[in-house]
Design a protein around this motif. Structure first.
Motif, short mmCIF file in Angstrom:
data_model
loop_
_atom_site.label_atom_id
_atom_site.label_comp_id
_atom_site.label_asym_id
_atom_site.label_seq_id
_atom_site.Cartn_x
_atom_site.Cartn_y
_atom_site.Cartn_z
N SER A 42 6.46 10.16 49.85
CA SER A 42 6.30 11.30 50.73
C SER A 42 6.75 10.97 52.15
O SER A 42 7.44 11.77 52.80
CB SER A 42 4.83 11.75 50.72
OG SER A 42 4.63 12.85 51.60
N LEU A 43 6.40 9.79 52.63
CA LEU A 43 6.85 9.36 53.95
C LEU A 43 8.38 9.26 54.01
O LEU A 43 9.01 9.66 55.00
CB LEU A 43 6.23 8.00 54.29
CG LEU A 43 4.75 7.99 54.67
CD1 LEU A 43 4.25 6.56 54.74
CD2 LEU A 43 4.52 8.69 56.00
N TYR A 44 8.97 8.71 52.96
CA TYR A 44 10.42 8.53 52.89
C TYR A 44 11.14 9.87 52.98
O TYR A 44 12.05 10.07 53.80
CB TYR A 44 10.76 7.78 51.59
CG TYR A 44 12.21 7.75 51.19
CD1 TYR A 44 13.19 7.24 52.04
CD2 TYR A 44 12.61 8.21 49.94
CE1 TYR A 44 14.52 7.18 51.65
CE2 TYR A 44 13.93 8.16 49.53
CZ TYR A 44 14.89 7.65 50.39
OH TYR A 44 16.20 7.60 49.99
N PHE A 45 10.73 10.83 52.15
CA PHE A 45 11.41 12.13 52.14
C PHE A 45 11.10 12.93 53.40
O PHE A 45 11.96 13.68 53.89
CB PHE A 45 11.03 12.92 50.88
CG PHE A 45 11.68 12.38 49.63
CD1 PHE A 45 13.06 12.41 49.49
CD2 PHE A 45 10.93 11.83 48.62
CE1 PHE A 45 13.68 11.90 48.36
CE2 PHE A 45 11.54 11.32 47.48
CZ PHE A 45 12.91 11.36 47.35
N ALA A 46 9.89 12.78 53.95
CA ALA A 46 9.58 13.46 55.20
C ALA A 46 10.46 12.94 56.33
O ALA A 46 10.93 13.71 57.18
CB ALA A 46 8.10 13.28 55.55
N PHE A 47 10.70 11.64 56.34
CA PHE A 47 11.58 11.05 57.35
C PHE A 47 13.00 11.60 57.22
O PHE A 47 13.62 12.01 58.22
CB PHE A 47 11.59 9.53 57.20
CG PHE A 47 12.72 8.85 57.92
CD1 PHE A 47 12.74 8.77 59.31
CD2 PHE A 47 13.79 8.30 57.22
CE1 PHE A 47 13.78 8.15 59.98
CE2 PHE A 47 14.83 7.68 57.88
CZ PHE A 47 14.83 7.61 59.26
N LEU A 48 13.53 11.64 56.01
CA LEU A 48 14.87 12.18 55.80
C LEU A 48 14.93 13.64 56.21
O LEU A 48 15.93 14.10 56.81
CB LEU A 48 15.29 12.02 54.34
CG LEU A 48 15.49 10.58 53.84
CD1 LEU A 48 15.87 10.58 52.36
CD2 LEU A 48 16.55 9.85 54.66
N GLY A 49 13.88 14.40 55.91
CA GLY A 49 13.85 15.80 56.29
C GLY A 49 13.89 16.01 57.79
O GLY A 49 14.58 16.91 58.29
N ARG A 50 13.18 15.16 58.54
CA ARG A 50 13.22 15.26 60.00
C ARG A 50 14.57 14.82 60.54
O ARG A 50 15.09 15.38 61.51
CB ARG A 50 12.11 14.42 60.61
CG ARG A 50 10.71 14.92 60.33
CD ARG A 50 9.67 14.27 61.26
NE ARG A 50 9.69 12.81 61.18
CZ ARG A 50 8.99 12.09 60.31
NH1 ARG A 50 8.22 12.71 59.42
NH2 ARG A 50 9.04 10.77 60.31
N LEU A 51 15.14 13.81 59.91
CA LEU A 51 16.39 13.23 60.42
C LEU A 51 17.55 14.23 60.34
O LEU A 51 18.38 14.30 61.25
CB LEU A 51 16.72 11.96 59.63
CG LEU A 51 17.76 11.02 60.23
CD1 LEU A 51 17.35 10.57 61.62
CD2 LEU A 51 17.96 9.81 59.34
N VAL A 52 17.63 14.99 59.26
CA VAL A 52 18.77 15.92 59.11
C VAL A 52 18.67 17.09 60.08
O VAL A 52 19.64 17.84 60.23
CB VAL A 52 18.88 16.44 57.66
CG1 VAL A 52 19.16 15.30 56.70
CG2 VAL A 52 17.62 17.20 57.25
N ARG A 53 17.53 17.25 60.74
CA ARG A 53 17.40 18.32 61.74
C ARG A 53 17.70 17.83 63.15
O ARG A 53 17.53 18.56 64.12
CB ARG A 53 15.99 18.92 61.68
CG ARG A 53 15.72 19.68 60.39
CD ARG A 53 14.44 20.50 60.48
NE ARG A 53 13.24 19.67 60.51
CZ ARG A 53 12.59 19.28 59.43
NH1 ARG A 53 13.02 19.66 58.22
NH2 ARG A 53 11.51 18.53 59.53
N THR A 54 18.16 16.57 63.25
CA THR A 54 18.55 16.03 64.55
C THR A 54 20.07 16.10 64.69
O THR A 54 20.76 16.70 63.87
CB THR A 54 18.09 14.56 64.69
OG1 THR A 54 18.86 13.75 63.78
CG2 THR A 54 16.61 14.42 64.36
#
Length: 387
Positions: free
Chosen positions: A7-19
């Motif tokens: 969950s942490l891994y995918f949440a990180f990727l989700g935030r990253l693509v919005r940068t």
């Protein structure tokens, strides 16, 4: 990994693509499940998150299929889709701006075939040669891609391995076949690589004096000894193919870690001072009875540590140094300066066997010894196959 870790891994990727970040490249390391990392690849591709977990493979041709006698028509490289490790990253206008040789952790079966009767030295040498050949082939294809697109495109290569000149902490040893073996950086990485991003060693460091060959290090401490190293991420800037700058952005320390080693009195004093200061640190506590030979063993050591920490947010990992238990004492009776890590498995077993089974019949001791040898051999064979 646990569901929480995923969950942490995918949440990180989700935030990253919005940068402002246009691309993400993820490669597997030796502790990762390559198939688990590869599983969401079709979905993540749509978000410009590029995944390389396992070494990419392609269907074998008829000449490469194993015959009844176990022989093959081609080499191990015939089954590897080297071109799938080469990524051409493009800017917002669709123009190529970077080529990445996304090489994941290379397992032994990815770089060589195991032969019968091989000695350890031969096995290691062949694995090293296989890793060199893998990078040579990937970089050859990347250079061809660069010449076809633009000679000014930089090439970044990744690697998860132990390069000569690298300094490992207590958590990552110089391991050979079955895990990671040490490779000669100068002989392994082709000169066409403009920046080499390495993983495995936890401390940030430059390899072989090359400013563009780096371990960025782990962003968080992986062990208590590792906590002494400054943590960060590398920001690399290019001007065309020229490496303009590399700077490390420090990662804040979100969780303090302390190591307390000493006699029981020293441990009590150190914990009392931390509690008084309101510390919420994670502790590694090592009871060193060898520092005070007259101090009796403390069989309930963990319980006594927990009592000391009661009412405090601190948590502790408790261990003993050689000489802290009755069993350890039997191991150092003849060699007071000896450490447990100086002994191999058979030496430890024999010393404990002589102490615990001194009154047993000889045939019973022989049976236990043979059972141990069979178990140890089974573990070594299992590790060799896993490698």
């Amino acid at each position: 990994p646990s569901h929480q870790a995923l969950s942490l891994y995918f949440a990180f990727l989700g935030r990253l693509v919005r940068t402002c970040c246009r691309h993400v490249v993820v490669v597997a390391g030796n502790h990762d499940s390559a198939s688990l990392i590869d599983a969401p690849k079709p979905l993540l591709d749509a978000l410009d998150i590029h995944i390389v977990g396992a070494v990419p493979r392609r269907p074998l041709e008829a000449s490469e299929v194993e015959a009844e006698d176990g022989s093959r028509g081609g080499s191990i490289d015939d089954a590897i889709a080297f071109e799938d490790e080469i990524l051409v990253l493009r800017n917002g206008h669709g123009q190529p701006e970077l080529i990445v040789c996304a090489v994941p952790y290379l397992k032994e079966r990815d770089v060589r075939r195991v032969g019968e009767g091989e000695g350890p030295d031969e096995r290691v040498a062949q694995a090293q040669a296989g890793i060199r050949a893998h990078y040579a082939r990937v970089c050859e294809l990347a250079e061809a891609r660069r010449q076809a697109l633009s000679p000014e495109l930089p090439i970044v290569a990744t690697g998860h391995l132990f390069a000569t000149g690298g300094v490992a902490d207590d958590g990552e040893r110089d391991l050979l076949v079955g895990s990671l073996l040490q490779i000669d950086a100068e002989a392994t990485f082709p000169q066409c690589i403009d920046y080499l991003a390495l993983g495995h060693l936890h401390a940030p460091q430059v390899i072989s004096g090359h400013p563009a060959w780096r371990y960025s290090g782990s962003p968080l401490p992986m062990t208590f000894s590792d906590a002494r190293c400054a943590k960060g991420v590398c920001v690399v800037e290019f001007q065309g193919r020229r490496l303009a700058s590399v700077r490390q952005v420090e990662v804040p320390c979100f969780q303090a870690r302390h190591r307390i080693a000493g006699t029981w009195a020293e441990i009590e004093d150190a914990i009392a001072r931390l509690k008084e200061a309101g510390s919420a640190a994670w502790l590694e506590i090592v009871h060193q009875r060898s520092a005070a030979p007259s101090e009796p063993p403390i069989p309930e050591l963990s319980e006594r540590i927990e009592a000391l920490l009661e009412g405090s947010p601190m948590i502790a990992l408790v261990s003993r140094e050689l000489g802290a238990t009755i069993e350890d004492a039997s191991l150092i009776a003849l060699h007071p300066s000896e450490r447990l890590q100086d002994l191999d498995e058979s030496e430890v077993f024999e010393r404990l066997l002589s102490r615990r089974c001194a009154t047993w019949p000889e045939e019973a001791v022989a049976a236990v010894r043979e059972t141990f040898r069979e178990a140890l051999q089974g573990l070594r064979e299992r590790d060799a196959k896993a490698g």
